[in-house]
Motif scaffolding. Structure first.
Motif, PDB file in Angstrom:
ATOM      1  N   THR A 290       0.843  -1.199   0.000  1.00 29.46           N
ATOM      2  CA  THR A 290       0.000   0.000   0.000  1.00 29.46           C
ATOM      3  C   THR A 290       0.875   1.244   0.000  1.00 29.46           C
ATOM      4  N   ALA A 292       0.537   4.300   0.834  1.00 32.05           N
ATOM      5  CA  ALA A 292       0.481   5.199   1.994  1.00 32.05           C
ATOM      6  C   ALA A 292       1.179   4.629   3.220  1.00 32.05           C
ATOM      7  N   ASN A 301      -1.792   1.262  -5.930  1.00 28.75           N
ATOM      8  CA  ASN A 301      -3.250   1.180  -5.941  1.00 28.75           C
ATOM      9  C   ASN A 301      -3.603   0.423  -7.214  1.00 28.75           C
ATOM     10  N   SER A 318     -10.878   7.416  -9.182  1.00 26.44           N
ATOM     11  CA  SER A 318     -10.423   8.498  -8.319  1.00 26.44           C
ATOM     12  C   SER A 318     -11.184   9.791  -8.566  1.00 26.44           C
ATOM     13  N   ARG A 324     -14.631   4.515  -3.355  1.00 21.18           N
ATOM     14  CA  ARG A 324     -13.499   3.743  -2.858  1.00 21.18           C
ATOM     15  C   ARG A 324     -13.352   3.889  -1.355  1.00 21.18           C
ATOM     16  N   LEU A 325     -12.935   2.785  -0.747  1.00 18.29           N
ATOM     17  CA  LEU A 325     -12.553   2.840   0.655  1.00 18.29           C
ATOM     18  C   LEU A 325     -11.141   3.382   0.755  1.00 18.29           C
ATOM     19  N   THR A 326     -10.847   4.057   1.846  1.00 20.35           N
ATOM     20  CA  THR A 326      -9.457   4.386   2.103  1.00 20.35           C
ATOM     21  C   THR A 326      -8.712   3.098   2.458  1.00 20.35           C
ATOM     22  N   ALA A 327      -7.391   3.180   2.419  1.00 18.87           N
ATOM     23  CA  ALA A 327      -6.609   1.995   2.786  1.00 18.87           C
ATOM     24  C   ALA A 327      -6.921   1.558   4.209  1.00 18.87           C
ATOM     25  N   GLN A 329      -9.749   2.041   5.887  1.00 18.88           N
ATOM     26  CA  GLN A 329     -11.073   1.408   5.911  1.00 18.88           C
ATOM     27  C   GLN A 329     -11.000  -0.019   5.369  1.00 18.88           C
ATOM     28  N   GLN A 330     -10.241  -0.163   4.298  1.00 22.05           N
ATOM     29  CA  GLN A 330     -10.142  -1.490   3.699  1.00 22.05           C
ATOM     30  C   GLN A 330      -9.497  -2.482   4.668  1.00 22.05           C
ATOM     31  N   THR A 368     -16.753   0.378   7.709  1.00 27.87           N
ATOM     32  CA  THR A 368     -17.678   0.612   6.601  1.00 27.87           C
ATOM     33  C   THR A 368     -18.828  -0.375   6.702  1.00 27.87           C
TER      34      THR A 368
END
Lengths: 584, 173
Positions: A290, A292, A301, A318, A324-327, A329-330, A368
């Motif tokens: 990832t 980030a 991504n 994007s 999309r979920l953030t990283a 959230q995922q 989520t």
């Protein structure tokens, strides 16, 4: 005094309301499995060298390196053991360049993909689990040159690490001495594999069984997996996690693991689950992959990197308003459902089962609600009663219970996706990647999921399955359930709008009650996205509590109907109509 | 659809047969992979250039900059199944696409010529090349279009615009 009584009555009223709400929804009783537990955690690694293991008939040597998370000082035990296996990724890096070699040479350094799931390991260990995450760079470096694309090598690597743990647990050994002697319960093991590691843990389950099951694999969790070879897990709990915006395994072929296992072994006592995670991609479940959270080359991504034009997709891209979920959230979805699954099926913490059946919404740690849980109950009397498996053309007129299956006003009314003579794909003009249940496998000729493809043109559309009189007592089941998806290619569905219909139960006296699907499930959403491989068809389970069918004698139900009278027209794909309970 | 399945089976056969022929039965014992896996051997043996193309303007997707097709003489004759027939072959063709750096993905790279699969691609260490091997000389034909996909995603292939132009001695002459 008056105020006191008033306060008492108010308190009582609130209590009654809370209890009623709790009974109705079942929410209040389900704790969050992803919150850290009470135990402090220690993390260590063992490393026996980059070329310490040679898988059979494999063109490269493999490292024996892993992390191990465990309750600090091991105050109790033996602890259940969970093994993680990462997927295919670059193995080494030099400067900003990623490399695919093993071992790393000429000053290149290792990319530690196995460290990418520490966020799950820490939580599990804090609840009393030992979690081992295995490095598999040596497999990744050369697996494309073997026929099974590395599945057996991964399975053998997992087994080798279990052998190492067995040594730690019995005689002890370097680098830990006798620290772990008697601390591992290798009769209670769970495995999670990501991507090619997902197929790897399935292959490992089959391998372990072929060796006489020396280790007690209770639960297998393929995460965004490939399924090239179509091995199957039966008699161990299975959970597949499917990211809707997967840009790598974009056909979500891992859903075959669930589909293939359902009726494969009569009497299979194991439950099966999957979660379709909207807005999630392939890589963000691993922090090393990832951008980030990683300092290593190769992090990406994947939806944006691998899907041509993917940035413009309204769901996965994007652009403004994307879903999309953030990283973080995922990772939350992975944390919540991995911990729920392993704690339930390896640790016996059954309080988490409602999360896995979809009877409870995602816990706060999932970050989520945009996911859909599917569930196939064990093949045990009193736990699952199949009404119509919809496996072959006979099931269009005679269901699995031997009673009539009939339709009114439905067109088409046909099966697709299963073995010939069914058409291989349910939507001829859509890409394989848009139809995960029927997408072909690289190393297997097996077909996909047999589904009822149907639709209606007015409010009279009806699909009915009768129950024989001797099998009409369904009072012992929690729910009537089925899997369904809106067919995005059917022009009778309006793009972007959810469908709806009613589930009707009728008893021997003719009394009926119906429940609108939208009142109990969001599964009838219109599959979102415009840039292929989306939209895509993934059937999601709808579970309708039998308690919702008031006035119907559940001791003598005579039919289950789908009444398509909520929308003027539409088209859906359906399978697996059953009465079912939670796993016991 | 039938054609697609046939292509897949052909590719599988091409990959697996030499493996099985040389390795014999499987097992869990330790083996010498260098003697047993001709596919990897064939990545490195010298070959005779059959066709080559390079572009100073890589494709937008996947950044493909060219290809190289080489004929390689097998170290030993192999029996393989081609188009449903068992045949003995003493030559293979190595098709390499260049560009990248290519991502290391779960889905395997697949190299095509026209609408037929050459085979699964194997990345080199620096991820600047992906190579597949075929024993089917009929794939190596004048004017053929080389393309690359991930998985057998026919619709998603990225094509290299320069068509195969075979040298006099090479290819399916």
């Amino acid at each position: 005094m008056r105020t006191t009584i008033k306060n008492y009555l108010l308190t009582l009223l609130v209590f009654v309301l809370l209890v009623t709400a709790g009974v109705r929804t079942g929410l209040a009783q389900v704790p969050d499995p992803g919150t850290p537990g009470p135990l402090p955690v220690t993390r260590e690694e063992y490393d026996f060298g980059d070329t310490a293991f040679q898988p059979s008939s494999f063109p490269g040597s493999v490292e024996l390196r892993a992390s191990i998370h465990y309750p600090t000082n091991l105050p109790a035990g033996p602890y259940p053991v969970i093994l993680f296996l990462h997927g295919r990724h670059a193995t080494c890096f030099k400067g900003g360049s990623q490399l695919l070699q093993w071992p790393c040479t000429n000053g290149a350094e290792t990319i530690p993909s196995f460290q990418g799931y520490d966020y799950v390991s820490e939580v599990l260990a804090s609840h009393g689990y030992v979690v081992v995450s295995v490095s598999a760079n040596g497999v990744n470096a050369v697996d494309n040159s073997v026929f099974d694309l590395g599945a057996l090598a991964r399975g053998e690597l997992m087994q080798k690490h279990l052998d190492i743990l067995k040594t730690f647990n019995t005689t002890g050994g370097a680098p830990f001495g006798t620290r772990f002697v008697g601390k591992f319960d290798l009769t209670r093991v769970g495995t999670m594999g990501h991507s090619r590691g997902g197929e790897g843990v399935v292959r490992h389950y089959v391998l372990n069984n072929s060796l006489g099951a020396p280790y007690g694999i209770k639960a297998v969790f393929p995460l965004a997996p490939v399924d090239f070879n179509r091995f199957v897990v039966n008699n161990a709990a299975l959970n597949v996690m499917l990211p809707y915006c997967d840009g790598d395994v974009s056909d979500l072929q891992g859903v075959h693991f669930y589909d293939d296992a359902r009726y494969n072994v009569p009497g299979d006592t194991a439950p099966k689950h999957y979660e379709l995670v909207m807005g999630a991609n392939h890589n963000f479940y691993n922090t090393i992959w990832t951008p980030a959270t990683s300092s290593f080359p190769g992090a990406a991504n994947d939806w944006l990197a691998f899907v041509p034009g993917g940035h413009s997709d309204s769901q996965c891209g994007s652009v403004g308003g994307n879903q999309r979920l953030t990283a973080a959230q995922q990772r939350g979805t992975g944390l919540a459902y991995m911990t729920a699954f392993f704690r339930a099926y390896v640790g016996g913490e059954t309080q988490f089962l409602p999360l896995l059946t979809g009877d409870a919404p995602p816990p706060p740690s999932a970050q989520t609600n945009k996911l859909f849980v599917s569930y196939h109950a064990p093949d045990v009397a009193g736990v699952r009663l199949d009404v119509n498996r919809l496996l072959n053309d006979t099931n269009l007129t005679i269901n699995t219970l031997g009673a009539a299956a009939t339709q009114t006003g439905l067109s088409p009314y046909e099966l697709c996706g299963g073995p010939a003579p069914q058409p291989q794909r349910c939507i001829p003009d859509a890409l394989n990647a848009q139809q995960p249940h029927t997408t072909p496998s690289a190393r297997s000729p097996l077909r996909g999921l047999s589904q009822l493809k149907t639709g209606w043109n007015d409010l009279t559309g009806n699909y009915k399955n009768d129950l024989p009189a001797g099998l009409g007592n369904v009072s012992g089941y929690q729910a009537v359930q089925f899997r369904v998806s809106v067919n995005f290619a059917d022009a009778r569905n309006l793009a972007g709008l959810a469908q709806d219909f009613r589930v009707v139960l009728t008893d021997a006296s003719g009394s009926s009650a119906s429940v609108r699907v939208s009142d109990v499930s969001g599964a009838l959403f219109f599959p979102p996205g415009e840039v292929r491989p989306v939209p895509k068809i993934v059937l999601n389970t709808v579970r309708v509590p039998l308690s919702a069918f008031s006035g119907v004698n559940l001791n003598a139900v005579r039919s289950v109907q789908f009444a398509f009278n909520e929308r003027l027209q539409g088209g859906v794909l359906v399978t697996d109509v059953a009465f079912a309970n939670s796993p016991q | 659809m039938k054609r697609s399945v046939k292509n897949r089976h052909l590719a599988i056969t091409l990959l697996v047969l030499p493996f099985l022929l040389v390795t014999g039965s499987n097992g869990f014992g330790q083996r010498n992979p260098d003697r047993e896996l001709p596919l990897r051997e064939l990545l490195n043996v010298p070959g005779k250039l059959v066709s080559e193309a390079k572009s100073s303007r890589p494709t937008t997707e996947l950044k493909l900059s060219g290809y190289r097709v080489e004929e390689i003489k097998l170290p030993r004759q192999l029996n393989v199944e081609l188009h449903g027939q068992q045949v003995a072959v003493d030559k293979a063709w190595r098709v390499t696409v260049q560009g990248g750096p290519f991502a290391v993905r779960a889905m395997p790279a697949v190299i095509w010529i026209d609408d037929q699969i050459v085979g699964n691609g194997i990345e080199n260490e620096t991820l600047s090349q992906i190579t597949a091997i075929t024993f089917d000389s009929s794939l190596i034909r004048e004017g053929g279009v080389v393309s690359l996909s991930y998985g057998e995603d026919k619709e998603g292939r990225v094509r290299i615009s320069q068509r195969l132009h075979l040298t006099r001695e090479g290819g399916n002459q």
